[in-house]
Structure formats: structure tokens, C-alpha cells
Write an enzyme that holds these catalytic residues in place. Sequence first.
Site, PDB file in Angstrom:
ATOM      1  N   PRO A   2      -4.726 -15.211   0.160  1.00 20.36           N
ATOM      2  CA  PRO A   2      -3.520 -14.843  -0.590  1.00 20.36           C
ATOM      3  C   PRO A   2      -3.804 -14.115  -1.910  1.00 20.36           C
ATOM      4  CG  PRO A   2      -4.021 -17.147  -0.944  1.00 20.36           C
ATOM      5  CD  PRO A   2      -5.113 -16.617  -0.063  1.00 20.36           C
ATOM      6  N   ASN A   3      -5.053 -13.732  -2.170  1.00 22.32           N
ATOM      7  CA  ASN A   3      -5.386 -13.006  -3.411  1.00 22.32           C
ATOM      8  C   ASN A   3      -4.748 -13.645  -4.650  1.00 22.32           C
ATOM      9  OD1 ASN A   3      -5.520 -10.106  -1.487  1.00 22.32           O
ATOM     10  ND2 ASN A   3      -7.205 -10.660  -2.824  1.00 22.32           N
TER      11      ASN A   3
ATOM     12  N   ASN B  69     -13.895 -12.911  -3.036  1.00 23.24           N
ATOM     13  CA  ASN B  69     -14.353 -11.591  -3.446  1.00 23.24           C
ATOM     14  C   ASN B  69     -13.689 -11.246  -4.776  1.00 23.24           C
ATOM     15  OD1 ASN B  69     -11.944 -11.027  -1.341  1.00 23.24           O
ATOM     16  ND2 ASN B  69     -11.845  -9.505  -2.971  1.00 23.24           N
TER      17      ASN B  69
ATOM     18  N   ASN C  15     -12.177  -3.023   1.454  1.00 26.48           N
ATOM     19  CA  ASN C  15     -10.955  -2.416   0.951  1.00 26.48           C
ATOM     20  C   ASN C  15     -10.648  -1.226   1.856  1.00 26.48           C
ATOM     21  OD1 ASN C  15      -8.943  -2.359  -1.064  1.00 26.48           O
ATOM     22  ND2 ASN C  15     -10.498  -3.052  -2.502  1.00 26.48           N
TER      23      ASN C  15
ATOM     24  N   HIS D 159       0.837  -1.208   0.000  1.00 21.28           N
ATOM     25  CA  HIS D 159       0.000   0.000   0.000  1.00 21.28           C
ATOM     26  C   HIS D 159       0.865   1.248   0.000  1.00 21.28           C
ATOM     27  CE1 HIS D 159      -4.053  -1.661   1.701  1.00 21.28           C
ATOM     28  NE2 HIS D 159      -3.438  -2.579   0.972  1.00 21.28           N
TER      29      HIS D 159
ATOM     30  N   HIS E  84     -11.101  -2.775   6.784  1.00 24.88           N
ATOM     31  CA  HIS E  84      -9.777  -2.135   6.874  1.00 24.88           C
ATOM     32  C   HIS E  84      -9.804  -0.976   7.856  1.00 24.88           C
ATOM     33  CE1 HIS E  84      -7.378  -3.464   3.157  1.00 24.88           C
ATOM     34  NE2 HIS E  84      -8.498  -4.125   3.043  1.00 24.88           N
TER      35      HIS E  84
ATOM     36  N   LYS F 271      -4.050 -11.427   5.540  1.00 22.40           N
ATOM     37  CA  LYS F 271      -3.790 -11.199   4.117  1.00 22.40           C
ATOM     38  C   LYS F 271      -2.483 -11.897   3.774  1.00 22.40           C
ATOM     39  CE  LYS F 271      -5.671  -9.305   1.619  1.00 22.40           C
ATOM     40  NZ  LYS F 271      -6.616  -9.731   0.586  1.00 22.40           N
TER      41      LYS F 271
ATOM     42  N   TYR G 154      -8.336  -7.517  10.558  1.00 23.43           N
ATOM     43  CA  TYR G 154      -7.730  -7.744   9.233  1.00 23.43           C
ATOM     44  C   TYR G 154      -6.217  -7.579   9.386  1.00 23.43           C
ATOM     45  CZ  TYR G 154      -8.081  -7.824   4.115  1.00 23.43           C
ATOM     46  OH  TYR G 154      -8.005  -8.177   2.796  1.00 23.43           O
TER      47      TYR G 154
ATOM     48  N   LYS H 292      -8.422 -12.397  10.137  1.00 25.10           N
ATOM     49  CA  LYS H 292      -8.118 -12.743   8.755  1.00 25.10           C
ATOM     50  C   LYS H 292      -6.703 -12.284   8.452  1.00 25.10           C
ATOM     51  CE  LYS H 292      -9.151 -10.986   4.124  1.00 25.10           C
ATOM     52  NZ  LYS H 292     -10.205 -10.798   3.137  1.00 25.10           N
TER      53      LYS H 292
ATOM     54  N   HIS I 232     -16.626  -8.416   2.194  1.00 28.71           N
ATOM     55  CA  HIS I 232     -15.310  -7.949   1.759  1.00 28.71           C
ATOM     56  C   HIS I 232     -15.104  -6.475   2.108  1.00 28.71           C
ATOM     57  CE1 HIS I 232     -13.078  -5.910  -1.639  1.00 28.71           C
ATOM     58  NE2 HIS I 232     -12.160  -6.719  -1.181  1.00 28.71           N
TER      59      HIS I 232
HETATM   60  O1  GKR Z   1      -6.007  -3.809   0.630  1.00 34.94           O
HETATM   61  O2  GKR Z   1      -4.305  -5.062   0.203  1.00 34.94           O
HETATM   62  C1  GKR Z   1      -5.515  -4.869   0.293  1.00 34.94           C
HETATM   63  C2  GKR Z   1      -6.448  -6.030   0.030  1.00 34.94           C
HETATM   64  O3  GKR Z   1      -5.767  -7.083  -0.549  1.00 34.94           O
HETATM   65  C3  GKR Z   1      -7.580  -5.581  -0.851  1.00 34.94           C
HETATM   66  O4  GKR Z   1      -7.054  -4.992  -1.989  1.00 34.94           O
HETATM   67  C4  GKR Z   1      -8.511  -6.698  -1.231  1.00 34.94           C
HETATM   68  O5  GKR Z   1      -9.498  -6.188  -2.078  1.00 34.94           O
HETATM   69  O6  GKR Z   1      -9.036  -6.881   1.086  1.00 34.94           O
HETATM   70  C5  GKR Z   1      -9.288  -7.318  -0.151  1.00 34.94           C
HETATM   71  C6  GKR Z   1      -9.524  -8.795  -0.252  1.00 34.94           C
HETATM   72  O7  GKR Z   1     -10.110  -9.351   0.641  1.00 34.94           O
HETATM   73  O8  GKR Z   1      -9.170  -9.404  -1.267  1.00 34.94           O
HETATM   74 MG    MG Z   2     -10.206 -11.251  -0.411  1.00 35.87          MG
END
Ligand code: GKR
Ligand code: MG
Length: 416
Positions: free
Chosen positions: A215-216, A262, A315, A28, A342, A186, A137, A184, A313
Site C-alpha cells: 500500500p506504499n 523499497n 517502477n 499514473h 511494470h 498495489k 504486478y 503483487k 523493486h
Molecule cells: O508505479 O504506482 C507505481 C508504484 O507504486 C511505484 O511508484 C512504486 O515505486 O512499484 C513501486 C513500489 O513497489 O513501491
Molecule cells: Mg513497493
Amino acid sequence: MSQTRIRELIVTPIAFGDPPLLNSNGVHEPLALRIILQLVLEDGTVGLGESPGGTARLERLQAAAKVVVGMDVFDATAVAAAIDGALLPTVPSSHERGWTTSAVEVACLDAQGKLLGRPVSDLLGGRVRDAVPFAAYLFYKWAEHPALDGRPAITDDWGEALDPAGIVEQARLMQERYGFRSFKLKGGVFPPDEEIAAIRALAEAFPGQPLRLDPNVAWTVETSTEVARELDGVLEYLEDPTKGIEGMAEVAKDSPMPLATNMCVIAWEHLKPAVEQDAIQVLLTDHHYWGGLRRTRELAAVCEAFGLALSMHSNSHLGISLAAMTHVAAAIPNLDHSCDTHYPWNSADDVIVPGVLELRDGEVRVPTGPGLGVELDHDKLERLHRRYVDSGMRGRDDTGYMRRIQPEYELRLPRW
Ligand code: GKR
Ligand code: MG
């Protein structure tokens, strides 16, 4: 002229502070962008809305502002249709148009609630809970945004979290400050074994408290399947381990825990193939792109019909969004998991007058005042708008920012 007609939609882009949170795309930036809406009616009532930022979203909201003037605020469906129609020639994706209609719908509902003297949750059918549970988060993060291009380093009071001990410490701080009872992480930042170790450390530190890992889409189908097997009995769900409905369906065949998304189910047309292939078991709703609060309420009914569990979800966002999330979550009977937010990372820079929205015991009490129940701090809005103008930042670029700090960084998805 009827007093409930829309006189003006004021669209204000803002920038606010964001810590160096790591994800599968990079890190970020020091500022995050949002857009604040003020929908002004002929009688002077103002409805508030909040949208993700960036030039494209700003231009679409500015186009919407031209279309809605003169429409009745109680015709929220017609307002959305008018905006959708105006955007259609230049924005072919219904998902993308949804971001614009959603933000305006929230502002319409806030104004309606203010006119009627009722909270937005009442306009959505009434609340089934007085407080909405949220999850902490957790993010891998640096101790600071390093000094860059003449700007000094920017520190925060969360500290560094780059290993299991750092993540557990961050979770402890989150729990101490906000009372969260679920977590949760990330992921998609370090090799899967390290993230498995972090989840195991959380399970040991917070026994019995629900855990999730997201892990997106940083992993292949094979890696996702292995991680799911490793974390059997430890995770309540695994979120977006791999890309696409087909990939998720492959992982889901052998996964001992539910898969959530999401990312691969983000528009109405994705629901049918996802259900047919049993690709996901938990849908993370987000009113910001599902068409607003009423459409999110409808989506919950669709999930119920197909046996999908529901979570939410998030952001980077501020208080108008948190209020909207809280009202809709309060009105959804089948909210099966605590929602993402967030907010703790960004709340210091909020544009609303403090006092109504508080994260306590891991919950936000549903505001009971008219509309969303929150009030705009106009001085703060002006300051954050100035920061937007001065920053020159016009979109989010986690990868570009990472490369400025670590030039060898390469974006690879899947990475493992
Ligand atoms: O803010 O780094 C982030 C998150 O990865 C966000 O971009 C995602 O949209 O939080 C989100 C998610 O659950 O995938
Ligand atoms: Mg997600």
C-alpha cells in the site's frame, strides 16, 4: 588514444504510454518518462543504460556526460566516483546521486561485455540461473484515461479493475499473457477491508501461488498491524504498509508475515538501523538507486550476512532496465522471491529491438549475447524523444493528474 576510452555519453529523454494505474499518491499519467543512455567508446562500441526521467535526473546525467569523457570504460568504479564528486556540491543526498551513477554504470558494463564478447551476468560473477522469475504486478485501474483538456479518452486492453473481481480478472489476463506464478497487488487505494477482500479473492483463484500487498505507506502502524493479522497465512510478505524504519519496526513486532520495503531502506546508511530494529525481513533491491549492478550484487551479500531475504523493486520501465534487472538477478544466489516488474504495462512502447527479452512462464530468460544482449531501435528512440519534447511533461505527478480528474482528491499518507 585507447580504444576503450569514452568518447561521448548521449542522454536522450523519452516519453511512452502508461495506463491509468492507481496508487496511494493518485494515478499514473498517460505518459511515463525515462532517459536512455548511449555511452560511445573511441572504437565505436556503444553501451546502453536507462534511468527514470524528470528534469533533475536529466540535468544530472547531462552533468555526468561532461565528466566521463576520456575515462576508460573498464574503470567503472572511477567513473562512478568522478560523477559522484561532480554532483556532490549540488546534490547532497547519496541516494539521489546513486540514480545517476547507476545508470552510467550499467552502460559501462554493457560496453565492457560487448568488448569482451560476454554477457553482463558473467561480469557480475556468472549466472546461477538461466531464467529470472517475475511476479505479476496488479493495479487497481480505470478502464481508460478520461478525455481531458481537448485530448480524447485513451483506452487499453486491460480493462477496469476496481474491486476483487476486477483484480482477479486482471491477474488471469496477466497469467494468460505471461504465465506469472506469483502476484503483487498495489494497494493503498481503497479502504483496507476492500484490499483484504481482493487478496482473499486472489488466494481463492490462485491457490498456493505467492501473494504480496504493497500500500506504499498508506496505513498507520495500528492499521498495518490489523491487516497483517487478517492476512496471516495468505501473504508471502507485506510491503511498506507504514512509513519509516521505526514504524515498520513497530508493525514487525506483531506481524505474522515478513515485512518488505523499497521505501524505508533505500541507501546504505539505512541498513544498520533497519537491522538493529528488525524493521524489515525482505529488502527489495533496485539497481537504479543502489549504485548499479555491482553494488546490487554487493547488497545481496550484505542481506545474506544479516539474514534479510531479497526481492526486487520496479517502477515504470522499458527493456534496457529489464535486461539489467535480469542480468543482476541471474547473478545473485540469494534471490528469495520473484522480482517485481511494470514491464507488461509499458512493453508495447519499448525502445529495444524485439525478440531477446520475453516474459514467458513468468520468467525472463537471461540474454546470452554480449553485454546486456539488447539492441536499441533508433527510429523508436527518435519517436519517443519527439513525444517527450511535444508533451511538455517534465516530471511524474500522480497526485496532480488525479486532481485534474477528481478535483476533490486529497493526498493523505497515512490515509487509513
Ligand atoms: O508505479 O504506482 C507505481 C508504484 O507504486 C511505484 O511508484 C512504486 O515505486 O512499484 C513501486 C513500489 O513497489 O513501491
Ligand atoms: Mg513497493
